[in-house]
Write a protein that holds these residues in place. Structure first.
Motif, PDB file in Angstrom:
ATOM      1  N   ALA A 145     -10.224   3.576 -15.883  1.00 13.76           N
ATOM      2  CA  ALA A 145      -9.309   2.462 -15.600  1.00 13.76           C
ATOM      3  C   ALA A 145      -8.233   2.867 -14.597  1.00 13.76           C
ATOM      4  N   THR A 146      -7.891   1.923 -13.742  1.00 17.57           N
ATOM      5  CA  THR A 146      -6.769   2.096 -12.825  1.00 17.57           C
ATOM      6  C   THR A 146      -5.879   0.858 -12.959  1.00 17.57           C
ATOM      7  N   GLY A 147      -4.667   0.970 -12.476  1.00 18.60           N
ATOM      8  CA  GLY A 147      -3.779  -0.180 -12.532  1.00 18.60           C
ATOM      9  C   GLY A 147      -2.668  -0.046 -11.514  1.00 18.60           C
ATOM     10  N   SER A 148      -2.062  -1.173 -11.199  1.00 21.58           N
ATOM     11  CA  SER A 148      -0.953  -1.212 -10.244  1.00 21.58           C
ATOM     12  C   SER A 148       0.203  -1.997 -10.846  1.00 21.58           C
ATOM     13  N   ILE A 149       1.398  -1.504 -10.620  1.00 22.67           N
ATOM     14  CA  ILE A 149       2.620  -2.180 -11.031  1.00 22.67           C
ATOM     15  C   ILE A 149       3.485  -2.286  -9.788  1.00 22.67           C
ATOM     16  N   PHE A 150       3.937  -3.486  -9.479  1.00 23.57           N
ATOM     17  CA  PHE A 150       4.844  -3.663  -8.355  1.00 23.57           C
ATOM     18  C   PHE A 150       6.158  -4.181  -8.900  1.00 23.57           C
ATOM     19  N   VAL A 151       7.238  -3.521  -8.555  1.00 21.95           N
ATOM     20  CA  VAL A 151       8.568  -3.870  -9.055  1.00 21.95           C
ATOM     21  C   VAL A 151       9.174  -4.884  -8.084  1.00 21.95           C
TER      22      VAL A 151
ATOM     23  N   VAL B  75      12.330   3.053  -6.826  1.00 21.22           N
ATOM     24  CA  VAL B  75      10.912   2.975  -7.160  1.00 21.22           C
ATOM     25  C   VAL B  75      10.471   1.531  -6.970  1.00 21.22           C
ATOM     26  N   ARG B  76       9.508   1.336  -6.084  1.00 22.87           N
ATOM     27  CA  ARG B  76       9.058  -0.013  -5.714  1.00 22.87           C
ATOM     28  C   ARG B  76       7.733  -0.391  -6.353  1.00 22.87           C
ATOM     29  N   GLY B  77       6.958   0.606  -6.774  1.00 24.59           N
ATOM     30  CA  GLY B  77       5.665   0.306  -7.368  1.00 24.59           C
ATOM     31  C   GLY B  77       4.993   1.566  -7.858  1.00 24.59           C
ATOM     32  N   LEU B  78       3.837   1.373  -8.482  1.00 23.56           N
ATOM     33  CA  LEU B  78       3.141   2.485  -9.104  1.00 23.56           C
ATOM     34  C   LEU B  78       1.660   2.142  -9.185  1.00 23.56           C
ATOM     35  N   TYR B  79       0.815   3.102  -8.855  1.00 23.42           N
ATOM     36  CA  TYR B  79      -0.633   2.978  -9.027  1.00 23.42           C
ATOM     37  C   TYR B  79      -1.036   4.127  -9.920  1.00 23.42           C
ATOM     38  N   PHE B  80      -1.862   3.874 -10.945  1.00 23.38           N
ATOM     39  CA  PHE B  80      -2.209   4.959 -11.860  1.00 23.38           C
ATOM     40  C   PHE B  80      -3.702   5.014 -12.137  1.00 23.38           C
ATOM     41  N   VAL B  81      -4.128   6.204 -12.542  1.00 26.32           N
ATOM     42  CA  VAL B  81      -5.470   6.427 -13.064  1.00 26.32           C
ATOM     43  C   VAL B  81      -5.272   6.834 -14.517  1.00 26.32           C
ATOM     44  N   ALA B  82      -5.859   6.053 -15.430  1.00 24.80           N
ATOM     45  CA  ALA B  82      -5.670   6.286 -16.861  1.00 24.80           C
ATOM     46  C   ALA B  82      -6.514   7.467 -17.337  1.00 24.80           C
TER      47      ALA B  82
ATOM     48  N   GLU C  92      -1.256  11.269 -21.219  1.00 20.55           N
ATOM     49  CA  GLU C  92      -2.646  10.797 -21.245  1.00 20.55           C
ATOM     50  C   GLU C  92      -2.996   9.951 -20.015  1.00 20.55           C
ATOM     51  N   ALA C  93      -2.431  10.284 -18.878  1.00 20.90           N
ATOM     52  CA  ALA C  93      -2.796   9.648 -17.608  1.00 20.90           C
ATOM     53  C   ALA C  93      -3.171  10.748 -16.635  1.00 20.90           C
ATOM     54  N   THR C  94      -4.165  10.494 -15.809  1.00 21.61           N
ATOM     55  CA  THR C  94      -4.652  11.490 -14.863  1.00 21.61           C
ATOM     56  C   THR C  94      -3.695  11.695 -13.698  1.00 21.61           C
ATOM     57  N   SER C  95      -3.231  10.582 -13.129  1.00 20.23           N
ATOM     58  CA  SER C  95      -2.313  10.676 -11.989  1.00 20.23           C
ATOM     59  C   SER C  95      -1.557   9.376 -11.813  1.00 20.23           C
ATOM     60  N   ALA C  96      -0.480   9.477 -11.046  1.00 20.60           N
ATOM     61  CA  ALA C  96       0.294   8.280 -10.678  1.00 20.60           C
ATOM     62  C   ALA C  96       0.752   8.440  -9.235  1.00 20.60           C
ATOM     63  N   THR C  97       0.557   7.399  -8.461  1.00 15.53           N
ATOM     64  CA  THR C  97       1.110   7.358  -7.122  1.00 15.53           C
ATOM     65  C   THR C  97       2.329   6.441  -7.194  1.00 15.53           C
ATOM     66  N   VAL C  98       3.484   7.012  -6.887  1.00 21.17           N
ATOM     67  CA  VAL C  98       4.747   6.271  -6.973  1.00 21.17           C
ATOM     68  C   VAL C  98       5.142   5.836  -5.567  1.00 21.17           C
ATOM     69  N   PHE C  99       5.382   4.550  -5.394  1.00 27.90           N
ATOM     70  CA  PHE C  99       5.848   4.009  -4.120  1.00 27.90           C
ATOM     71  C   PHE C  99       7.352   3.872  -4.210  1.00 27.90           C
ATOM     72  N   TYR C 100       8.064   4.413  -3.215  1.00 33.40           N
ATOM     73  CA  TYR C 100       9.527   4.434  -3.279  1.00 33.40           C
ATOM     74  C   TYR C 100      10.123   4.263  -1.898  1.00 33.40           C
ATOM     75  N   ALA C 101      11.391   3.917  -1.875  1.00 33.16           N
ATOM     76  CA  ALA C 101      12.115   3.797  -0.617  1.00 33.16           C
ATOM     77  C   ALA C 101      13.444   4.497  -0.760  1.00 33.16           C
TER      78      ALA C 101
END
Length: 94
Positions: free
Chosen positions: A62-68, A25-32, A85-94
């Motif tokens: 609210a949205t947010g991004s986490i990069f590992v 898991v390299r990162g994450l973008y979410f919609v709260a 309690e989050a609408t969605s998450a886009t998970v970035f992975y390799a």
């Protein structure tokens, strides 16, 4: 220098396995959601070890991004995403 892997992305809108097998898991973008919550990524299922735990704010817009950093966090089995309690998450992975 080591060769980099192509990064892929998968959006989840409900708790469950990502269906991608072993992944970093390299990162994450979410919609709260309207209430503060969290997005937890576990290694291989609901009872797997927590490999990433992100708190989300109480704001339906609210949205947010986490990069590992570095190589990301390894899920030796299929990553399992728990949305609370989050609408969605886009998970970035390799």
């Amino acid at each position: 220098m080591a060769m980099q892997n192509d990064v892929k992305a998968k959006t989840v809108t409900a708790t469950g396995a990502m269906g991608v097998g072993r992944a970093r898991v390299r990162g994450l973008y979410f919609v709260a959601g309207a209430t503060a919550g969290s997005i937890v990524v576990k290694d291989g299922g609901a009872s797997g070890a927590t490999i990433l735990d992100v708190r989300t704010p109480a704001s339906a817009t609210a949205t947010g991004s986490i990069f590992v950093p570095a190589e990301g966090v390894l899920s030796t089995a299929d990553p399992y995403v728990v949305l609370t309690e989050a609408t969605s998450a886009t998970v970035f992975y390799a």
